[in-house]
Write an enzyme that holds these catalytic residues in place. Structure first.
Site, PDB file in Angstrom:
ATOM      1  CE1 TYR A 128      33.445  27.868 -20.553  1.00 33.79           C
ATOM      2  CE2 TYR A 128      33.637  28.747 -22.771  1.00 33.79           C
ATOM      3  CZ  TYR A 128      32.861  28.413 -21.679  1.00 33.79           C
ATOM      4  OH  TYR A 128      31.490  28.618 -21.714  1.00 33.79           O
ATOM      5  CB  SER A 186      30.535  27.519 -25.063  1.00 32.64           C
ATOM      6  OG  SER A 186      30.965  28.798 -25.492  1.00 32.64           O
TER       7      SER A 186
HETATM    8  N1  LIG Z   1      27.468  33.278 -20.026  1.00 28.46           N
HETATM    9  C1  LIG Z   1      27.906  33.007 -21.254  1.00 28.46           C
HETATM   10  O1  LIG Z   1      28.208  33.908 -22.055  1.00 28.46           O
HETATM   11  C2  LIG Z   1      28.029  31.583 -21.711  1.00 28.46           C
HETATM   12  C3  LIG Z   1      28.282  31.359 -23.073  1.00 28.46           C
HETATM   13  C4  LIG Z   1      28.397  30.053 -23.525  1.00 28.46           C
HETATM   14  C5  LIG Z   1      28.248  29.000 -22.646  1.00 28.46           C
HETATM   15  N2  LIG Z   1      28.022  29.257 -21.337  1.00 28.46           N
HETATM   16  C6  LIG Z   1      27.887  28.095 -20.447  1.00 28.46           C
HETATM   17  O2  LIG Z   1      26.650  28.163 -19.770  1.00 28.46           O
HETATM   18  C7  LIG Z   1      26.752  27.556 -18.488  1.00 28.46           C
HETATM   19  C8  LIG Z   1      26.262  28.539 -17.438  1.00 28.46           C
HETATM   20  O3  LIG Z   1      27.091  29.682 -17.492  1.00 28.46           O
HETATM   21  P1  LIG Z   1      26.716  31.039 -16.750  1.00 28.46           P
HETATM   22  O4  LIG Z   1      27.227  32.132 -17.605  1.00 28.46           O
HETATM   23  O5  LIG Z   1      25.307  31.031 -16.296  1.00 28.46           O
HETATM   24  O6  LIG Z   1      27.720  30.916 -15.513  1.00 28.46           O
HETATM   25  P2  LIG Z   1      27.572  31.309 -13.964  1.00 28.46           P
HETATM   26  O7  LIG Z   1      26.720  32.500 -13.805  1.00 28.46           O
HETATM   27  O8  LIG Z   1      28.940  31.312 -13.394  1.00 28.46           O
HETATM   28  O9  LIG Z   1      26.772  30.024 -13.405  1.00 28.46           O
HETATM   29  C9  LIG Z   1      27.409  28.788 -13.395  1.00 28.46           C
HETATM   30  C10 LIG Z   1      26.555  27.811 -12.606  1.00 28.46           C
HETATM   31  O10 LIG Z   1      27.258  26.557 -12.551  1.00 28.46           O
HETATM   32  C11 LIG Z   1      27.350  26.163 -11.186  1.00 28.46           C
HETATM   33  N3  LIG Z   1      28.566  25.396 -10.964  1.00 28.46           N
HETATM   34  C12 LIG Z   1      29.855  25.756 -11.181  1.00 28.46           C
HETATM   35  N4  LIG Z   1      30.681  24.793 -10.782  1.00 28.46           N
HETATM   36  C13 LIG Z   1      29.910  23.785 -10.287  1.00 28.46           C
HETATM   37  C14 LIG Z   1      30.177  22.527  -9.708  1.00 28.46           C
HETATM   38  N5  LIG Z   1      31.434  22.080  -9.526  1.00 28.46           N
HETATM   39  N6  LIG Z   1      29.133  21.753  -9.325  1.00 28.46           N
HETATM   40  C15 LIG Z   1      27.861  22.191  -9.482  1.00 28.46           C
HETATM   41  N7  LIG Z   1      27.541  23.378 -10.025  1.00 28.46           N
HETATM   42  C16 LIG Z   1      28.554  24.167 -10.409  1.00 28.46           C
HETATM   43  C17 LIG Z   1      27.337  27.477 -10.402  1.00 28.46           C
HETATM   44  O11 LIG Z   1      26.841  27.293  -9.098  1.00 28.46           O
HETATM   45  P3  LIG Z   1      27.709  27.140  -7.764  1.00 28.46           P
HETATM   46  O12 LIG Z   1      28.870  28.070  -7.857  1.00 28.46           O
HETATM   47  O13 LIG Z   1      26.717  27.475  -6.720  1.00 28.46           O
HETATM   48  O14 LIG Z   1      28.101  25.711  -7.724  1.00 28.46           O
HETATM   49  C18 LIG Z   1      26.304  28.255 -11.209  1.00 28.46           C
HETATM   50  O15 LIG Z   1      25.004  27.895 -10.805  1.00 28.46           O
HETATM   51  C19 LIG Z   1      28.223  27.158 -18.326  1.00 28.46           C
HETATM   52  O16 LIG Z   1      28.375  25.811 -18.674  1.00 28.46           O
HETATM   53  C20 LIG Z   1      28.930  28.053 -19.339  1.00 28.46           C
HETATM   54  O17 LIG Z   1      30.139  27.492 -19.789  1.00 28.46           O
HETATM   55  C21 LIG Z   1      27.914  30.510 -20.841  1.00 28.46           C
END
Ligand SMILES: NC(=O)c1ccc[n+]([C@@H]2O[C@H](COP(=O)([O-])OP(=O)(O)OC[C@H]3O[C@@H](n4cnc5c(N)ncnc54)[C@H](OP(=O)(O)O)[C@@H]3O)[C@@H](O)[C@H]2O)c1
Length: 256
Positions: A154, A141
């Site tokens: 985080y 991130s």
């Molecule tokens: N959205 C943003 O603005 C943003 C910005 C920078 C980086 N990111 C990064 O991008 C990635 C995805 O984020 P997102 O925004 O798409 O989040 P999200 O909508 O909450 O999705 C997160 C995903 O990770 C899975 N997950 C969480 N804990 C897990 C575990 N213990 N084992 C296996 N799977 C797990 C969740 O599925 P389950 O709950 O079904 O397990 C879900 O599929 C993350 O690493 C986040 O830090 C996001």
């Protein structure tokens, strides 16, 4: 002659960025092994993929379970064939105010974001080095570039991932394995829908997925977007502390 379909493994594929990446790859003809804890959402995605050129197969997994990760990775290769591309995206966020700083929430984020990725990287690197080929993308991130308010856990988990990727990249390159680090800014997903503040340069998950997949076509280390936010964060990264902390204080939401 039959041409082998390329196989990708995407973690955190049940929603948000991971689901959008899995959809995009499957539409482009990839066979995608989709992992997350929510089996129902993975199966819904797999059913959706019937209409696409490629396919999505559900491989439910909790990335914090080291033994289960190895078993699932073996299962993926046994059922779908050698994995060509791995996108380690599973992760979560929980803001922690300094006054509420405690072990449990920090441990939780480190276990999922950092150690969860390590659990996946270990068997993948071992197999890819053996084969002298493979493509790995770790989703960190822009919050890993510098310490930001309420992101002590985080940010630490994501800064750890960036540093780990920088460390691994040159040696893996010599072994024929390409490792990239993805550093997104704000992306609209179920995770960020919880944010109570306006998010600058917000993009949708399909745009983020397109940026990740197009970034993977090259050999670049860093895949970062949206560009203007990334430039801003890179600028913050080089500011000396005497300037950095006043800037951060000015842009931080006030706690009453
Ligand atoms: N959205 C943003 O603005 C943003 C910005 C920078 C980086 N990111 C990064 O991008 C990635 C995805 O984020 P997102 O925004 O798409 O989040 P999200 O909508 O909450 O999705 C997160 C995903 O990770 C899975 N997950 C969480 N804990 C897990 C575990 N213990 N084992 C296996 N799977 C797990 C969740 O599925 P389950 O709950 O079904 O397990 C879900 O599929 C993350 O690493 C986040 O830090 C996001």
């Amino acid at each position: 002659m039959t041409v082998r379909r390329k196989v990708a493994w995407v973690t955190g594929a049940s929603q948000g960025i991971g689901a959008a990446v899995a959809r995009r790859l499957a539409r482009d003809g990839w066979v995608v092994a989709a992992s997350a804890r929510s089996t129902d959402k993975l199966e819904a995605l797999a059913a959706e993929s019937d209409a696409w050129q490629g396919s999505v197969e559900a491989f439910p997994l909790d990335v914090t379970d080291e033994a289960a990760v190895t078993v699932v990775y073996e299962e993926i290769e046994a059922r779908l064939g050698a994995v060509d591309l791995v996108i380690l995206n599973a992760g979560t966020h929980q803001p922690i105010a300094a006054a509420d700083f405690a072990v449990a929430p920090v441990r939780k984020l480190i276990e999922i974001n950092l150690m969860g990725t390590v659990h996946c990287l270990a068997p993948v690197i071992s197999r890819f080095v053996e084969r002298q080929s493979g493509r790995i993308a770790v989703v960190a991130s822009l919050a890993g570039y510098r310490g930001l308010p309420t992101a002590s856990a985080y940010g630490a988990s994501k800064a750890g991932l960036i540093n780990m990727c920088e460390s691994l990249r040159p040696e893996l390159q010599e072994q024929g394995v390409v490792l990239s680090c993805v550093t997104p800014g704000f992306v609209r997903t179920p995770l960020t829908d919880r944010n109570p503040f306006p998010m600058p340069f917000l993009i949708d998950a399909n745009t983020a997925a397109a940026r990740i997949v197009s970034g993977l076509a090259g050999n670049r280390f860093e895949i970062t977007f949206p560009r203007r936010f990334a430039y801003l964060m890179k600028l913050l990264r080089v500011l000396p502390y005497a300037l950095y902390f006043p800037v951060v204080r000015r842009v931080s939401p006030r706690r009453d």
